[in-house]
Design a protein around this motif. Sequence first.
Motif, PDB file in Angstrom:
ATOM      1  N   THR A 285      49.301  48.051  42.315  1.00  0.00           N
ATOM      2  CA  THR A 285      48.654  47.397  43.455  1.00  0.00           C
ATOM      3  C   THR A 285      47.278  46.839  43.089  1.00  0.00           C
ATOM      4  O   THR A 285      46.932  45.711  43.436  1.00  0.00           O
ATOM      5  CB  THR A 285      48.508  48.387  44.627  1.00  0.00           C
ATOM      6  OG1 THR A 285      49.805  48.825  45.021  1.00  0.00           O
ATOM      7  CG2 THR A 285      47.819  47.723  45.816  1.00  0.00           C
ATOM      8  N   PHE A 286      46.480  47.627  42.389  1.00  0.00           N
ATOM      9  CA  PHE A 286      45.125  47.206  42.050  1.00  0.00           C
ATOM     10  C   PHE A 286      45.041  46.506  40.693  1.00  0.00           C
ATOM     11  O   PHE A 286      43.977  45.999  40.335  1.00  0.00           O
ATOM     12  CB  PHE A 286      44.182  48.414  42.064  1.00  0.00           C
ATOM     13  CG  PHE A 286      43.708  48.794  43.438  1.00  0.00           C
ATOM     14  CD1 PHE A 286      42.484  48.357  43.916  1.00  0.00           C
ATOM     15  CD2 PHE A 286      44.495  49.578  44.260  1.00  0.00           C
ATOM     16  CE1 PHE A 286      42.043  48.709  45.187  1.00  0.00           C
ATOM     17  CE2 PHE A 286      44.075  49.935  45.526  1.00  0.00           C
ATOM     18  CZ  PHE A 286      42.855  49.500  45.994  1.00  0.00           C
ATOM     19  N   GLY A 287      46.126  46.484  39.942  1.00  0.00           N
ATOM     20  CA  GLY A 287      46.095  45.849  38.633  1.00  0.00           C
ATOM     21  C   GLY A 287      45.796  44.366  38.725  1.00  0.00           C
ATOM     22  O   GLY A 287      46.464  43.636  39.439  1.00  0.00           O
ATOM     23  N   GLY A 288      44.767  43.922  37.996  1.00  0.00           N
ATOM     24  CA  GLY A 288      44.415  42.504  38.015  1.00  0.00           C
ATOM     25  C   GLY A 288      43.797  42.047  39.314  1.00  0.00           C
ATOM     26  O   GLY A 288      43.895  40.868  39.669  1.00  0.00           O
ATOM     27  N   ASN A 289      43.107  42.960  40.033  1.00  0.00           N
ATOM     28  CA  ASN A 289      42.495  42.570  41.305  1.00  0.00           C
ATOM     29  C   ASN A 289      41.289  41.651  41.071  1.00  0.00           C
ATOM     30  O   ASN A 289      40.748  41.589  39.961  1.00  0.00           O
ATOM     31  CB  ASN A 289      42.118  43.807  42.128  1.00  0.00           C
ATOM     32  CG  ASN A 289      40.992  44.609  41.507  1.00  0.00           C
ATOM     33  OD1 ASN A 289      39.827  44.217  41.551  1.00  0.00           O
ATOM     34  ND2 ASN A 289      41.333  45.748  40.901  1.00  0.00           N
ATOM     35  N   PRO A 290      40.849  40.913  42.087  1.00  0.00           N
ATOM     36  CA  PRO A 290      39.782  39.924  41.888  1.00  0.00           C
ATOM     37  C   PRO A 290      38.474  40.495  41.354  1.00  0.00           C
ATOM     38  O   PRO A 290      37.844  39.894  40.476  1.00  0.00           O
ATOM     39  CB  PRO A 290      39.593  39.334  43.291  1.00  0.00           C
ATOM     40  CG  PRO A 290      40.908  39.540  43.971  1.00  0.00           C
ATOM     41  CD  PRO A 290      41.428  40.828  43.438  1.00  0.00           C
ATOM     42  N   LEU A 291      38.059  41.642  41.880  1.00  0.00           N
ATOM     43  CA  LEU A 291      36.811  42.236  41.410  1.00  0.00           C
ATOM     44  C   LEU A 291      36.925  42.634  39.942  1.00  0.00           C
ATOM     45  O   LEU A 291      36.029  42.357  39.136  1.00  0.00           O
ATOM     46  CB  LEU A 291      36.446  43.448  42.265  1.00  0.00           C
ATOM     47  CG  LEU A 291      35.161  44.187  41.881  1.00  0.00           C
ATOM     48  CD1 LEU A 291      33.955  43.259  41.959  1.00  0.00           C
ATOM     49  CD2 LEU A 291      34.961  45.416  42.781  1.00  0.00           C
ATOM     50  N   ALA A 292      38.029  43.259  39.582  1.00  0.00           N
ATOM     51  CA  ALA A 292      38.252  43.655  38.192  1.00  0.00           C
ATOM     52  C   ALA A 292      38.281  42.442  37.274  1.00  0.00           C
ATOM     53  O   ALA A 292      37.681  42.441  36.194  1.00  0.00           O
ATOM     54  CB  ALA A 292      39.560  44.433  38.079  1.00  0.00           C
ATOM     55  N   CYS A 293      38.976  41.414  37.689  1.00  0.00           N
ATOM     56  CA  CYS A 293      39.088  40.218  36.844  1.00  0.00           C
ATOM     57  C   CYS A 293      37.745  39.525  36.669  1.00  0.00           C
ATOM     58  O   CYS A 293      37.427  39.029  35.579  1.00  0.00           O
ATOM     59  CB  CYS A 293      40.104  39.244  37.444  1.00  0.00           C
ATOM     60  SG  CYS A 293      41.819  39.752  37.227  1.00  0.00           S
ATOM     61  N   ALA A 294      36.939  39.474  37.732  1.00  0.00           N
ATOM     62  CA  ALA A 294      35.634  38.825  37.642  1.00  0.00           C
ATOM     63  C   ALA A 294      34.747  39.532  36.631  1.00  0.00           C
ATOM     64  O   ALA A 294      34.082  38.897  35.794  1.00  0.00           O
ATOM     65  CB  ALA A 294      34.962  38.799  39.010  1.00  0.00           C
ATOM     66  N   VAL A 295      34.730  40.870  36.682  1.00  0.00           N
ATOM     67  CA  VAL A 295      33.914  41.637  35.734  1.00  0.00           C
ATOM     68  C   VAL A 295      34.486  41.544  34.328  1.00  0.00           C
ATOM     69  O   VAL A 295      33.761  41.297  33.356  1.00  0.00           O
ATOM     70  CB  VAL A 295      33.826  43.109  36.191  1.00  0.00           C
ATOM     71  CG1 VAL A 295      33.131  43.956  35.124  1.00  0.00           C
ATOM     72  CG2 VAL A 295      33.087  43.217  37.522  1.00  0.00           C
ATOM     73  N   ALA A 296      35.797  41.728  34.201  1.00  0.00           N
ATOM     74  CA  ALA A 296      36.417  41.749  32.874  1.00  0.00           C
ATOM     75  C   ALA A 296      36.351  40.390  32.189  1.00  0.00           C
ATOM     76  O   ALA A 296      36.241  40.316  30.962  1.00  0.00           O
ATOM     77  CB  ALA A 296      37.860  42.217  32.983  1.00  0.00           C
ATOM     78  N   THR A 297      36.403  39.315  32.951  1.00  0.00           N
ATOM     79  CA  THR A 297      36.248  37.986  32.344  1.00  0.00           C
ATOM     80  C   THR A 297      34.866  37.847  31.726  1.00  0.00           C
ATOM     81  O   THR A 297      34.713  37.296  30.620  1.00  0.00           O
ATOM     82  CB  THR A 297      36.462  36.880  33.390  1.00  0.00           C
ATOM     83  OG1 THR A 297      37.781  36.996  33.923  1.00  0.00           O
ATOM     84  CG2 THR A 297      36.295  35.496  32.779  1.00  0.00           C
ATOM     85  N   GLU A 298      33.860  38.371  32.396  1.00  0.00           N
ATOM     86  CA  GLU A 298      32.500  38.326  31.838  1.00  0.00           C
ATOM     87  C   GLU A 298      32.408  39.203  30.589  1.00  0.00           C
ATOM     88  O   GLU A 298      31.704  38.862  29.635  1.00  0.00           O
ATOM     89  CB  GLU A 298      31.488  38.775  32.894  1.00  0.00           C
ATOM     90  CG  GLU A 298      30.054  38.490  32.523  1.00  0.00           C
ATOM     91  CD  GLU A 298      29.767  37.013  32.342  1.00  0.00           C
ATOM     92  OE1 GLU A 298      28.984  36.687  31.422  1.00  0.00           O
ATOM     93  OE2 GLU A 298      30.313  36.185  33.100  1.00  0.00           O
TER      94      GLU A 298
END
Length: 400
Positions: A285-298
């Motif tokens: 459910t939480f895998g690849g969520n927007p907050l995670a992706c925003a931080v991980a992209t940085e």
Amino acid sequence: MLRTPAAVQDAERHTAHNYHPLPVVISSAEGAWVTDVDGRRYLDCLAGYSALNFGHRHPALIAAAHAQLDRLTLTSRAFIHDQFADFCRELAALCGKELVLPMNTGAEAVETGIKVARKWGYQVKGVPAGQANIVVAEGNFHGRTTTIVSFSTDEDARADFGPYTPGFRVVPYGDLAALAEAVDEHTVAVLLEPIQGEQGVVVPPTDYLPGVRQLCTERNVLFIADEIQSGLGRTGATFACEQEGVVPDMYLLGKALGGGIVPVSAVAADADVLGVLKPGQHGSTFGGNPLACAVATEVVRLLATGEFQRRSAELGERLHAGLRALIGKGLVAVRGRGLWAGLDIDPALMTGRAACERLMERGVLAKDTHGSTIRLAPPLTITAEEIDHAVEQLAAVLAG
């Protein structure tokens, strides 16, 4: 009056005792330093087991998190969000792979790797149904799910959690001959840490990983590299495998990928491997969520500069030189690579736990493992002067 003793007691009163933390209660942090509830500062030489490779509250990562918090935090994978494509594309490029499957925790990444390897074995390699096996190494630490502890050789992690999941073969770490003997026509993967972290930062012989790669290629077996602790700059390269000139079929990533802000993990592989999954067969459910992706992209963009890999390599030389100078002066062995070290303390002198407690008293935080061993894994943002300070405090502890 000090607040720490009461805070420690309160925490112990209301939690299951599955950890044995040092008696420090941290309330704020910046860079390589943390501050406790009584205002005392400590140099963090554990960095969340490599989850804080970029230090506490790295400005670029905090800014990415704040910006995303004001816009969107979760959609589930039932929909696509505007941070998803950038993260998957840029992480795939960093790994040199075609596809990425985002998850949350490192254990989820390992479980995903196991499931994908088995499905690949049945659908691509042609292993008979239910017969797939995966070869792993003694001393491994890949997580704490019931499946993963089924092939652990650490009795503290494994005992009393059976019945255990079948389908795994355990061989000595660093032993190519034993590995070759364990691989048969039903083997779908070899799952290894390029450097074993929990075991005490154990670096294998230089010919080991290249030999594993060659064997897997020859036997049509997937080489899965668990780079959850060793990857993303920790050892002086983006991945520990690349320092041996090795490219695995699948990377398992986590910890530092979340920038010390949110749990983020991922599996990276080419389409002929990850492409075996179809909708409905695996998810989170939480895998690849927007907050995670925003931080991980940085995080991926910070790594793409190469700055942190260079810092780890250069400052790691300084760290290891300082530590090697203590061999015979309380240390009996030093292992590791980059800003990652396992130190074996003379057991006649003190335990690893006692050493960490005394380091804490001197303002340095580290973690013990397996009796007389302690691990150092400071943030990659640490300075040369801070490294020297940590080594000086260790020397003082060993000198009594």
